[in-house]
Design a protein around this motif. Sequence first.
Motif, PDB file in Angstrom:
ATOM      1  N   VAL A  45       0.834  -1.211   0.000  1.00  0.00           N
ATOM      2  CA  VAL A  45       0.000   0.000   0.000  1.00  0.00           C
ATOM      3  C   VAL A  45       0.864   1.255   0.000  1.00  0.00           C
ATOM      4  N   VAL A  46       1.962   1.245   0.757  1.00  0.00           N
ATOM      5  CA  VAL A  46       2.878   2.400   0.744  1.00  0.00           C
ATOM      6  C   VAL A  46       3.391   2.648  -0.667  1.00  0.00           C
ATOM      7  N   PHE A  47       3.836   1.578  -1.329  1.00  0.00           N
ATOM      8  CA  PHE A  47       4.340   1.698  -2.703  1.00  0.00           C
ATOM      9  C   PHE A  47       3.249   2.212  -3.640  1.00  0.00           C
ATOM     10  N   SER A  48       2.036   1.685  -3.498  1.00  0.00           N
ATOM     11  CA  SER A  48       0.918   2.081  -4.365  1.00  0.00           C
ATOM     12  C   SER A  48       0.567   3.561  -4.184  1.00  0.00           C
ATOM     13  N   LEU A  49       0.575   4.021  -2.953  1.00  0.00           N
ATOM     14  CA  LEU A  49       0.233   5.422  -2.690  1.00  0.00           C
ATOM     15  C   LEU A  49       1.300   6.367  -3.240  1.00  0.00           C
ATOM     16  N   PHE A  50       2.561   5.949  -3.165  1.00  0.00           N
ATOM     17  CA  PHE A  50       3.614   6.757  -3.796  1.00  0.00           C
ATOM     18  C   PHE A  50       3.404   6.811  -5.311  1.00  0.00           C
ATOM     19  N   MET A  51       2.983   5.699  -5.900  1.00  0.00           N
ATOM     20  CA  MET A  51       2.639   5.697  -7.325  1.00  0.00           C
ATOM     21  C   MET A  51       1.533   6.703  -7.619  1.00  0.00           C
ATOM     22  N   LEU A  52       0.520   6.738  -6.766  1.00  0.00           N
ATOM     23  CA  LEU A  52      -0.638   7.599  -6.989  1.00  0.00           C
ATOM     24  C   LEU A  52      -0.301   9.079  -6.843  1.00  0.00           C
ATOM     25  N   THR A  53       0.675   9.417  -6.001  1.00  0.00           N
ATOM     26  CA  THR A  53       1.061  10.832  -5.877  1.00  0.00           C
ATOM     27  C   THR A  53       1.651  11.363  -7.176  1.00  0.00           C
ATOM     28  N   ALA A  67      -3.437  -6.014  -1.656  1.00  0.00           N
ATOM     29  CA  ALA A  67      -2.925  -5.913  -0.288  1.00  0.00           C
ATOM     30  C   ALA A  67      -4.042  -6.118   0.733  1.00  0.00           C
ATOM     31  N   CYS A  68      -5.241  -5.614   0.431  1.00  0.00           N
ATOM     32  CA  CYS A  68      -6.381  -5.824   1.340  1.00  0.00           C
ATOM     33  C   CYS A  68      -6.710  -7.308   1.474  1.00  0.00           C
ATOM     34  N   MET A 121      -4.057  14.511  -1.054  1.00  0.00           N
ATOM     35  CA  MET A 121      -4.651  13.507  -0.193  1.00  0.00           C
ATOM     36  C   MET A 121      -3.873  12.203  -0.259  1.00  0.00           C
ATOM     37  N   PHE A 122      -3.436  11.827  -1.457  1.00  0.00           N
ATOM     38  CA  PHE A 122      -2.624  10.613  -1.582  1.00  0.00           C
ATOM     39  C   PHE A 122      -1.274  10.782  -0.885  1.00  0.00           C
ATOM     40  N   SER A 123      -0.732  11.984  -0.900  1.00  0.00           N
ATOM     41  CA  SER A 123       0.524  12.248  -0.178  1.00  0.00           C
ATOM     42  C   SER A 123       0.323  12.079   1.323  1.00  0.00           C
ATOM     43  N   ILE A 124      -0.799  12.607   1.832  1.00  0.00           N
ATOM     44  CA  ILE A 124      -1.109  12.458   3.257  1.00  0.00           C
ATOM     45  C   ILE A 124      -1.300  10.982   3.608  1.00  0.00           C
ATOM     46  N   CYS A 125      -2.007  10.262   2.722  1.00  0.00           N
ATOM     47  CA  CYS A 125      -2.220   8.827   2.952  1.00  0.00           C
ATOM     48  C   CYS A 125      -0.892   8.070   2.955  1.00  0.00           C
ATOM     49  N   SER A 126       0.041   8.481   2.096  1.00  0.00           N
ATOM     50  CA  SER A 126       1.373   7.856   2.093  1.00  0.00           C
ATOM     51  C   SER A 126       2.056   8.034   3.437  1.00  0.00           C
ATOM     52  N   ALA A 127       1.965   9.245   3.993  1.00  0.00           N
ATOM     53  CA  ALA A 127       2.570   9.513   5.299  1.00  0.00           C
ATOM     54  C   ALA A 127       1.909   8.666   6.390  1.00  0.00           C
ATOM     55  N   ILE A 128       0.574   8.536   6.317  1.00  0.00           N
ATOM     56  CA  ILE A 128      -0.149   7.709   7.295  1.00  0.00           C
ATOM     57  C   ILE A 128       0.310   6.256   7.218  1.00  0.00           C
ATOM     58  N   LEU A 133       3.552   1.444   8.891  1.00  0.00           N
ATOM     59  CA  LEU A 133       4.707   0.560   8.707  1.00  0.00           C
ATOM     60  C   LEU A 133       5.599   0.573   9.953  1.00  0.00           C
ATOM     61  N   LEU A 134       5.778   1.738  10.558  1.00  0.00           N
ATOM     62  CA  LEU A 134       6.557   1.825  11.797  1.00  0.00           C
ATOM     63  C   LEU A 134       5.873   1.046  12.923  1.00  0.00           C
ATOM     64  N   ALA A 135       4.533   1.124  12.979  1.00  0.00           N
ATOM     65  CA  ALA A 135       3.796   0.351  13.987  1.00  0.00           C
ATOM     66  C   ALA A 135       3.950  -1.145  13.743  1.00  0.00           C
ATOM     67  N   VAL A 136       3.974  -1.557  12.466  1.00  0.00           N
ATOM     68  CA  VAL A 136       4.185  -2.970  12.129  1.00  0.00           C
ATOM     69  C   VAL A 136       5.561  -3.427  12.613  1.00  0.00           C
ATOM     70  N   VAL A 137       6.582  -2.591  12.382  1.00  0.00           N
ATOM     71  CA  VAL A 137       7.934  -2.922  12.845  1.00  0.00           C
ATOM     72  C   VAL A 137       7.954  -3.052  14.364  1.00  0.00           C
TER      73      VAL A 137
END
Length: 450
Positions: A322-330, A353-354, A408-415, A420-424
Amino acid sequence: MLVTAYIAFVVLLASCLGLELSRCRAKPSGRACSNPSFVRFQLDFYQVYFLALAADWLQAPYLYKLYQHYHFLEGQIAILYVCGLASTVLFGLVASSLVDWLGRKKSCVLFSLTYSLCCLTKLSRDYFVLLVGRALGGLSTALLFSAFEAWYIHEHVERHDFPAEWIPATFARAAFWNHVLAVVAGVAAEAVACWMGLGPVAPFVAAIPLLALAGALALHNWGENYDRQRAFSRTCAGGLRCLLSDRRVLLLGTIQALFESVIFIFVFLWTPVLDPHGAPLGIIFSSFMAASLLGSSLYRIATSKRYHLQPMHLVSLAVLIVVFSLFMLTFSTSPGQESPVESFIAFLLIELACGLYFPSMSFLRRKVIPETEQAGVLNWFRVPLHLLACLGLLVLHDSDRKTGTRNMFSICSAIMVMALLAVVGLFTVVRHDAELRVPSPTGEPYAPEL
């Protein structure tokens, strides 16, 4: 875009079909499948539940398009979506108590009535009527994901006295057919809205007979059941204690809130990104659902005896995708440099991913959260989840159309980077926790809850 959508749909559908056929050949027949009483009981449940799910999915592809057809601005449409999300979280908090008090069968019939009224409001162009419809939709969604499952579990254990170990088999099959129904519903919505030329309101009208039939079958064939109520305040207090006392639960809730809030925003944004380029919305939606089904199939393969990957690994992979996809969308939604095909591919990756994320997260929640506290903990999970989604849509409401989507996609990328940090963080806490590992399969495959 039209040709790309149909090609993607056919390829994804063929991939899903190939994986499912190979799984069916390798799957041993369980003892539950050969019990005629259990099969009849399942069919009684499925015929009502699947009609309800089909009616729900039928409305999804053309919701944004309908509001656009009524000449509402994107900001006004965002407020309608926010109203729906707020209604979902408010009714979701009390849905379990309401269902236990009213009765599970009556709650399922109430669902068919409220959702039918919700569909009827779509015939109006009045903004206030549409807001009321979104509120009714929130109530209906809360009932759909509480009353039906609660009715089945009580009947399975208390009335029919079937082994509790057979319950996952029912919901595993329901999860698969839920995806199939979503794929079919997208094609059906495209057929009535575009191929038959009836317009974007047609799928909502077509859903009403399905809802009426579901309510009638439940009223005629199902018995009523209730449960002992637990005070809402005690449920929430117990959930909060569990959330604060166990770091695993807190990190799991953080991942869920961040990931799923982004998915809610994606649900709002995909139509305005692709529709201006002539995308067939029903086929696009079916492609999304086929990609999600493919992800679910890959989850079963990855956690099988052959590969034996763990749900924690698959949650990490889903967040990364999802992180990769959102960067694509930006980049693909940059004003003046839009690339609808790249955006479509990114959306498909998000849905894939879902398909990996939801069964993995379901497994982890079952293992980490005590069964008695699950309702309370999930209530606390929902609040930040919907709050983040509502805030995101309100930010979009105040943005310029040309740059708002990309921002909005940039904000979603940051979220998602935070997710990802929480997953780590969760990975470091549970890496030696044997409880969170899928045991080597010896019988039926793991069945994710709905």
